[in-house]
Design an enzyme around this catalytic site. Structure first.
Site, PDB file in Angstrom:
ATOM      1  N   CYS A 126       0.888  -1.158   0.000  1.00  0.00           N
ATOM      2  CA  CYS A 126       0.000   0.000   0.000  1.00  0.00           C
ATOM      3  C   CYS A 126       0.921   1.201   0.000  1.00  0.00           C
ATOM      4  CB  CYS A 126      -0.916   0.033   1.222  1.00  0.00           C
ATOM      5  SG  CYS A 126      -1.890   1.554   1.252  1.00  0.00           S
ATOM      6  N   CYS A 179      -0.525   4.108   2.501  1.00  0.00           N
ATOM      7  CA  CYS A 179      -0.529   3.958   3.967  1.00  0.00           C
ATOM      8  C   CYS A 179      -0.251   2.494   4.326  1.00  0.00           C
ATOM      9  CB  CYS A 179      -1.824   4.483   4.573  1.00  0.00           C
ATOM     10  SG  CYS A 179      -3.333   3.978   3.732  1.00  0.00           S
ATOM     11  N   SER A 180      -1.274   1.754   4.698  1.00  0.00           N
ATOM     12  CA  SER A 180      -1.007   0.385   5.155  1.00  0.00           C
ATOM     13  C   SER A 180      -2.189  -0.533   4.894  1.00  0.00           C
ATOM     14  CB  SER A 180      -0.683   0.400   6.649  1.00  0.00           C
ATOM     15  OG  SER A 180      -1.777   0.968   7.359  1.00  0.00           O
ATOM     16  N   CYS A 181      -2.973  -0.284   3.844  1.00  0.00           N
ATOM     17  CA  CYS A 181      -4.146  -1.109   3.553  1.00  0.00           C
ATOM     18  C   CYS A 181      -3.707  -2.562   3.370  1.00  0.00           C
ATOM     19  CB  CYS A 181      -4.852  -0.599   2.310  1.00  0.00           C
ATOM     20  SG  CYS A 181      -5.422   1.111   2.510  1.00  0.00           S
TER      21      CYS A 181
END
Ligand code: FE
Length: 211
Positions: free
Chosen positions: A110, A113-115
């Site tokens: 991602c 961000c951090s999906c």
């Protein structure tokens, strides 16, 4: 907010920890959240939901061609509907499975961000959320894989999938050779978390469990 000088007490808390605690205290005091409910959610994601669930999905796809076809066509349904799976959780509503082949290796990131596909993999590892991984996975995927100790044949194409709030990806790793005799449970034991992100491969039988 953050102290610039060494602090004699509570030194283990980072600035982010302090912010989170302050926010939680405030929301609790105002009655917007229930700390017990928060604890239950954290407990669920730390202990009950994790890559062992994704490993079962991969193992079934290896063992059952009809399930594999379903997973690749509609991973959201293929993961949610089988009664013995019945995974629940946020951040996996639109799941897409991408299959590794000798010609194509898939890597998930991602960049924003951090999906991450929480219902099948649990909470993302720290490196997945790090800026170096998020930028280099796109710019230099082969270099990132080398950092993970993974060198692919030069003619294997690497495809990078950028997760979003809407779409989360699960890599279907290649089934290791010499596993024809294994049942689903034994196959699942070969499926590592990293193999479902694309930073690793499924383990060969008898290869031992990495740290
Ligand atoms: Fe994200």
């Amino acid at each position: 907010m953050a102290e610039k000088t060494p602090h004699a007490h509570g030194a283990a808390l980072s600035e982010m920890d302090i912010r989170v605690r302050a926010l939680e205290t405030l929301l609790t005091e105002k009655g917007y959240i229930d700390p017990a409910a928060l604890d239950a959610i954290i407990e669920t994601y730390e202990h009950r939901i994790g890559p062992h669930l994704g490993a079962r999905v991969v193992a079934r796809a290896w063992a059952d061609p009809a399930y594999r076809e379903w997973l690749l066509r509609d991973a959201t349904a293929a993961v949610a509907e089988p009664p013995d799976f019945g995974f629940v959780g946020r951040q996996g509503e639109h799941l897409v499975a991408v299959e590794n082949t000798p010609g194509q290796h898939n890597l998930v990131v991602c960049t924003l961000c951090s999906c991450y596909p929480w219902p099948v993999l649990g909470l993302p590892p720290a490196w997945y959320k790090s800026a170096p991984y998020r930028s280099r996975a796109v710019i230099d995927p082969r270099g990132v894989l080398a950092d993970f100790g993974l060198t692919l044949p030069a003619d294997t194409r690497i495809r990078v999938w950028d997760s979003t709030a809407e779409i989360r990806y699960l890599v279907l790793p290649m089934r290791p050779p010499g596993t024809d005799h294994l049942d689903e449970a034994a196959l699942a034991a070969l499926v590592t978390r990293d193999s479902m992100i694309g930073t690793g491969l499924a383990r060969a039988p008898g290869a031992g469990v990495p740290a």
